[in-house]
Design a protein around this motif. Structure first.
Motif, PDB file in Angstrom:
ATOM      1  N   ARG A 183      13.668  18.763  39.719  1.00  0.00           N
ATOM      2  CA  ARG A 183      13.100  19.242  40.977  1.00  0.00           C
ATOM      3  C   ARG A 183      12.023  20.298  40.771  1.00  0.00           C
ATOM      4  O   ARG A 183      11.122  20.422  41.608  1.00  0.00           O
ATOM      5  N   THR A 184      12.123  21.061  39.672  1.00  0.00           N
ATOM      6  CA  THR A 184      11.204  22.175  39.442  1.00  0.00           C
ATOM      7  C   THR A 184      10.638  22.117  38.032  1.00  0.00           C
ATOM      8  O   THR A 184      10.859  23.016  37.220  1.00  0.00           O
ATOM      9  N   SER A 213       8.913  25.060  36.349  1.00  0.00           N
ATOM     10  CA  SER A 213       9.740  26.179  35.917  1.00  0.00           C
ATOM     11  C   SER A 213      10.265  26.035  34.492  1.00  0.00           C
ATOM     12  O   SER A 213      10.878  26.961  33.973  1.00  0.00           O
TER      13      SER A 213
END
Length: 126
Positions: A27-28, A31
């Motif tokens: 999802r990220t 990051s």
């Protein structure tokens, strides 16, 4: 849950080039720091390259520095490994790995990374 899928491996002659891709389904993705490792039969998995979350900072094993380039496109959730001037000793299964903590220390240690792809075979003939 982060899923990583490598592609782009194959058979190439010594001195040739290949570009590996690693597509991430997390999802990220932005990051995560990302790394490439490789493993030859009968040998331990070894560090190849790492790229920071933004893509600005990179770190390479001495054995590939000057020949390999790691990069990422955060808009496509993809990290790349451009491999030039390939040598027979580069033959291995290459794995993509994601570091969710993304600290700068211990970048070359396998234990730093939280998720791994299934690998893609690179064979360099002489």
């Amino acid at each position: 849950q982060v899923q990583l899928v490598e592609s782009g491996g194959g058979l190439v002659q010594a001195g040739g080039s290949l570009r590996l891709s690693c597509a991430a389904s997390g999802r990220t993705f932005r990051s995560y720091a990302m790394g490439w490792f490789r493993q030859a039969p009968g040998k331990e998995r070894e560090f190849v390259a790492r790229i920071s979350r933004s893509g600005v900072s990179t770190y390479y094993a001495d054995s590939v520095k000057g020949r390999f380039t790691i990069s990422r496109d955060n808009t496509k959730n993809t990290v790349y490994l451009q491999m030039n001037s390939l040598k027979p000793e580069d033959t291995a299964v290459y794995y993509c790995a994601a570091d969710l903590v993304a600290a700068q220390s211990s970048a070359a240690q396998s234990s730093t990374y939280d998720y791994w792809g299934q690998g893609t075979q690179v064979t360099v003939s002489s």
